[in-house]
Design an enzyme around this catalytic site. Structure first.
Site, PDB file in Angstrom:
ATOM      1  N   GLN A  22       0.853  -1.202   0.000  1.00  0.00           N
ATOM      2  CA  GLN A  22       0.000   0.000   0.000  1.00  0.00           C
ATOM      3  C   GLN A  22       0.892   1.256   0.000  1.00  0.00           C
ATOM      4  OE1 GLN A  22      -2.050  -0.464   3.820  1.00  0.00           O
ATOM      5  NE2 GLN A  22      -0.615   0.915   4.820  1.00  0.00           N
ATOM      6  N   ASN A  99      11.695   0.516   1.439  1.00  0.00           N
ATOM      7  CA  ASN A  99      10.617   1.470   1.711  1.00  0.00           C
ATOM      8  C   ASN A  99       9.894   1.201   3.026  1.00  0.00           C
ATOM      9  OD1 ASN A  99       8.281   3.373   0.872  1.00  0.00           O
ATOM     10  ND2 ASN A  99       7.271   1.394   1.159  1.00  0.00           N
ATOM     11  N   TYR A 162      10.755   9.033  15.733  1.00  0.00           N
ATOM     12  CA  TYR A 162      10.755   8.682  14.303  1.00  0.00           C
ATOM     13  C   TYR A 162      11.898   9.392  13.556  1.00  0.00           C
ATOM     14  CZ  TYR A 162       8.776   8.646   9.499  1.00  0.00           C
ATOM     15  OH  TYR A 162       8.559   8.502   8.155  1.00  0.00           O
ATOM     16  N   GLY A 193       7.247  14.547   2.464  1.00  0.00           N
ATOM     17  CA  GLY A 193       6.675  15.389   3.530  1.00  0.00           C
ATOM     18  C   GLY A 193       5.442  14.745   4.118  1.00  0.00           C
ATOM     19  N   ILE A 194       4.287  15.269   3.753  1.00  0.00           N
ATOM     20  CA  ILE A 194       3.019  14.715   4.260  1.00  0.00           C
ATOM     21  C   ILE A 194       2.338  14.009   3.091  1.00  0.00           C
ATOM     22  CG2 ILE A 194       0.775  15.255   5.276  1.00  0.00           C
ATOM     23  CD1 ILE A 194       2.027  17.719   6.545  1.00  0.00           C
TER      24      ILE A 194
HETATM   25  P1  NAD Z   1       2.137   2.793   5.146  1.00  0.00           P
HETATM   26  O1  NAD Z   1       2.044   2.536   6.617  1.00  0.00           O
HETATM   27  O2  NAD Z   1       0.974   3.361   4.452  1.00  0.00           O
HETATM   28  O3  NAD Z   1       2.576   1.426   4.406  1.00  0.00           O
HETATM   29  C1  NAD Z   1       3.641   0.664   4.921  1.00  0.00           C
HETATM   30  C2  NAD Z   1       3.714  -0.684   4.235  1.00  0.00           C
HETATM   31  O4  NAD Z   1       4.792  -1.406   4.880  1.00  0.00           O
HETATM   32  C3  NAD Z   1       2.460  -1.538   4.407  1.00  0.00           C
HETATM   33  O5  NAD Z   1       2.163  -2.230   3.202  1.00  0.00           O
HETATM   34  C4  NAD Z   1       2.842  -2.504   5.529  1.00  0.00           C
HETATM   35  O6  NAD Z   1       2.137  -3.755   5.474  1.00  0.00           O
HETATM   36  C5  NAD Z   1       4.331  -2.684   5.276  1.00  0.00           C
HETATM   37  N1  NAD Z   1       5.048  -3.116   6.479  1.00  0.00           N
HETATM   38  C6  NAD Z   1       4.812  -2.738   7.758  1.00  0.00           C
HETATM   39  N2  NAD Z   1       5.641  -3.385   8.587  1.00  0.00           N
HETATM   40  C7  NAD Z   1       6.417  -4.180   7.819  1.00  0.00           C
HETATM   41  C8  NAD Z   1       7.454  -5.103   8.102  1.00  0.00           C
HETATM   42  N3  NAD Z   1       7.848  -5.329   9.361  1.00  0.00           N
HETATM   43  N4  NAD Z   1       8.029  -5.768   7.073  1.00  0.00           N
HETATM   44  C9  NAD Z   1       7.611  -5.563   5.797  1.00  0.00           C
HETATM   45  N5  NAD Z   1       6.639  -4.695   5.470  1.00  0.00           N
HETATM   46  C10 NAD Z   1       6.054  -4.013   6.468  1.00  0.00           C
HETATM   47  O7  NAD Z   1       3.433   3.721   4.959  1.00  0.00           O
HETATM   48  P2  NAD Z   1       3.765   4.832   3.835  1.00  0.00           P
HETATM   49  O8  NAD Z   1       3.136   6.101   4.234  1.00  0.00           O
HETATM   50  O9  NAD Z   1       3.514   4.276   2.494  1.00  0.00           O
HETATM   51  O10 NAD Z   1       5.338   5.009   4.090  1.00  0.00           O
HETATM   52  C11 NAD Z   1       6.329   4.264   3.401  1.00  0.00           C
HETATM   53  C12 NAD Z   1       7.708   4.764   3.809  1.00  0.00           C
HETATM   54  O11 NAD Z   1       7.813   6.168   3.548  1.00  0.00           O
HETATM   55  C13 NAD Z   1       8.011   4.589   5.290  1.00  0.00           C
HETATM   56  O12 NAD Z   1       9.376   4.237   5.456  1.00  0.00           O
HETATM   57  C14 NAD Z   1       7.750   5.965   5.871  1.00  0.00           C
HETATM   58  O13 NAD Z   1       8.475   6.184   7.056  1.00  0.00           O
HETATM   59  C15 NAD Z   1       8.203   6.855   4.746  1.00  0.00           C
HETATM   60  N6  NAD Z   1       7.574   8.193   4.772  1.00  0.00           N
HETATM   61  C16 NAD Z   1       6.213   8.330   4.741  1.00  0.00           C
HETATM   62  C17 NAD Z   1       5.674   9.608   4.789  1.00  0.00           C
HETATM   63  C18 NAD Z   1       4.189   9.851   4.765  1.00  0.00           C
HETATM   64  O14 NAD Z   1       3.780  11.018   4.915  1.00  0.00           O
HETATM   65  N7  NAD Z   1       3.336   8.856   4.584  1.00  0.00           N
HETATM   66  C19 NAD Z   1       6.512  10.735   4.867  1.00  0.00           C
HETATM   67  C20 NAD Z   1       7.881  10.541   4.900  1.00  0.00           C
HETATM   68  C21 NAD Z   1       8.424   9.270   4.845  1.00  0.00           C
END
Ligand code: NAD
Length: 266
Positions: A22, A99, A162, A193-194
């Site tokens: 996702q 990721n 974080y 960002g967000i």
């Molecule tokens: P999300 O929570 O929507 O999706 C995370 C995915 O990782 C999910 O499919 C989940 O099942 C999987 N996952 C969770 N734990 C796991 C594990 N132990 N092993 C394998 N897979 C696992 O997250 P996102 O918003 O898509 O974020 C993805 C990356 O981007 C993350 O590293 C997050 O820190 C980074 N990020 C996100 C944002 C944001 O605003 N959403 C901003 C900056 C950085």
């Protein structure tokens, strides 16, 4: 300089994307498929239905896709995921995107050791082990490659605990780029960002509780106040940067954690 299109350049190559069931991971997996890669989607077993859905989308672009189930907090499972990727899609792992990540929002004084350990195991140890397992495979192939990790604007402006994990991601991206350039491996990270994903829905719910406001308001307030470009970031915005970093267009870029945040962090 080659004028080959990125699609042509990627043919026969494999990309592994962790946490791709996702959100940002899904968008990256689909974008790299459209760039011509066959994709290995690594996620945890409870995400199987979502992974199946991503596989269908990737197949609709005429690329191969497999689901590789692994908990990226577990080193053995990470190495097994890389091995399975090459076995099923082989022979060359060319792009690896670390990721998978987690965020939990809590005032520091309320953070238990278990809470901190959970973030560090996935965001730091998971990323480091994914980088190393992927680089070992790329060195064995002698093919070079691209390793790309999940940073955040929190890699630059702290949002503890974080942010500390994302500072580590940035540090390790620099360190591994230095060691692996000689193997033709470029290592970079993206710093969003967000982004409109389930992760931010969770952050919004927790912040709304802490700030005594309604769900949705915490996110809307930050988008309005912090994002110069005036809209929330879509996962596809991040995928565009990853596509670029994986391409020959980025051949002179390594060791960088690049912000893609609509100007939220300057
Ligand atoms: P999300 O929570 O929507 O999706 C995370 C995915 O990782 C999910 O499919 C989940 O099942 C999987 N996952 C969770 N734990 C796991 C594990 N132990 N092993 C394998 N897979 C696992 O997250 P996102 O918003 O898509 O974020 C993805 C990356 O981007 C993350 O590293 C997050 O820190 C980074 N990020 C996100 C944002 C944001 O605003 N959403 C901003 C900056 C950085």
């Amino acid at each position: 300089m080659s004028l080959a299109s990125p699609v042509k350049a990627a043919l026969g190559r494999i990309a592994l994307v962790t946490g791709a069931g996702q959100g940002i991971g899904r968008a990256i997996a689909c974008r790299l498929a459209r760039d011509g890669y066959d994709i290995s989607i690594a996620d945890i077993p409870p995400a199987k239905a979502k992974v199946d859905d991503v596989i269908k989308e990737i197949q609709s672009y005429g690329r191969k896709a497999v689901g590789v189930y692994a908990d990226m907090r577990e080193p053995k499972q990470i190495y097994a995921a890389v091995e399975e990727t090459v076995e099923k899609l082989g022979p060359n792992l060319f792009v690896s995107v670390a990721n998978a990540g987690v965020t939990q929002v809590k005032p520091l004084l309320e953070c238990t050791p278990e809470f901190i350990e959970n973030e560090v195991r996935l965001n730091v140890l998971g990323l480091m082990n994914t980088y190393i397992a992927s680089a070992k495979q790329m060195v064995k192939q002698g093919s070079g490659g691209r390793i790309i990790g999940a940073g955040s604007i929190a890699s630059y402006q702290n949002l503890a605990p974080y942010g500390a994990t994302k500072f580590a991601a940035r540090g390790f991206t620099e360190a591994s780029a230095k060691e692996w350039a000689k193997y033709g491996i470029r290592v970079n990270a993206y710093a969003p960002g967000i982004v409109d994903t389930p992760m931010w829905d969770h952050i919004d719910r927790v912040l709304a509780e802490i700030e005594g406001i309604s769900p949705g308001e915490a996110k809307a307030k930050r988008v309005k106040n912090d994002i110069l470009l005036g809209r929330i970031q879509e996962p596809e915005d991040v995928a565009k940067l990853v596509s670029f970093l994986a391409s020959e267009e980025a051949e002179y870029i390594t060791g960088q954690t690049i912000k893609t945040c609509g100007g939220a962090s300057l």
